[in-house]
Scaffold this motif. Sequence first.
Motif, short mmCIF file in Angstrom:
data_model
loop_
_atom_site.label_atom_id
_atom_site.label_comp_id
_atom_site.label_asym_id
_atom_site.label_seq_id
_atom_site.Cartn_x
_atom_site.Cartn_y
_atom_site.Cartn_z
N HIS A 88 0.39 -3.17 4.13
CA HIS A 88 0.51 -1.94 4.92
C HIS A 88 1.37 -0.91 4.20
O HIS A 88 1.04 0.28 4.13
N LEU A 96 -0.57 0.60 1.27
CA LEU A 96 -1.62 1.55 1.66
C LEU A 96 -1.05 2.83 2.25
O LEU A 96 -1.68 3.89 2.16
N ALA A 98 -4.31 3.80 7.36
CA ALA A 98 -3.58 2.80 6.56
C ALA A 98 -3.45 1.49 7.32
O ALA A 98 -3.63 0.41 6.75
N ALA A 100 -5.28 -1.89 6.29
CA ALA A 100 -4.37 -3.00 6.01
C ALA A 100 -4.85 -4.27 6.69
O ALA A 100 -4.76 -5.37 6.12
#
Length: 298
Positions: free
Chosen positions: A134, A137, A146, A150
């Motif tokens: 996470h 991203l 994101a 993730a």
Amino acid sequence: MSSGWIGAVLLLLIAVPCFVTLPWSVQYFDEPVKGGVTGVMDVVRPPSLAEPFGSDELERSLLWRSLLGGVISLGIGMSAATIAGLIGVSWGAIAGYAGGRVDSVMMRVVDVMLSLPYVLLVVLLNIALQPAVHAGLEIMLAGDMAKLLADVVTLLLAIGGVSWLTMARVVRGQVLSLRSQPFIEAARALGVSPLRIVAVHVLPNLVGVIVVYMTLTVPIAILQESFLSFLGIGVQAPLPSWGNLANDGVTQLVRPLGQMQWWLILFPCALLGLTLMALNFLGDALRDKFDPKRDVKS
């Protein structure tokens, strides 16, 4: 037509539309159908010429959601199989060629991991990898995207991270049978390094086995993703996958026959089932093609 060709054609008929329409399915998968209202509950449309797969209870097109779900499910399956192949081949080749204590320790690790429940391993890996994925991203993407990506990336890493065990055992067994062959002994006598022997002389002789097992790993990974998404620990809404679309459709099974919105479970399950069947047909055909005893049998 052989089962391999049937599997290949069927897979192309499903996978190509999913990936070709990706720019549009990403745009429309969470939007109401034309004339619909965002967020309106219990407004469903049965299959028609305008909406071949109908719509769900948020009036979103099931066709676009199934197409994007196919990209996600197939992407997770292929990526997880690739990760499992890389880890399994490397682990098995090193263990098989090194032998002795190295082989014993490495294979005991495999045995311990195989003895643990699969879902538990995936959940633990998912929890361990989620924060790092996470955070990575978020550097490239903003907002909820994101977080959604993730979940997908973490799931494919988790599935790939526990799906390599069988591959490692198969490759290790093949390497054990190859390392005593005359051409390997000749390479050792010439002073070729162990790494080069494995890379140049051993692995090329395992291409058939690796291709077959990776082909058979893809449907297993897709089925595992669908199972985990069905349980609610896989791909999270609003992103669709065939697994969570089937989970959404399961609620229809408890309704009276006249009120059942059958298309919500039929189309995702049909696409998933046909894809798994096609991949298994293809894997079985490749296994027969690369079978070293095939010529002897025939």
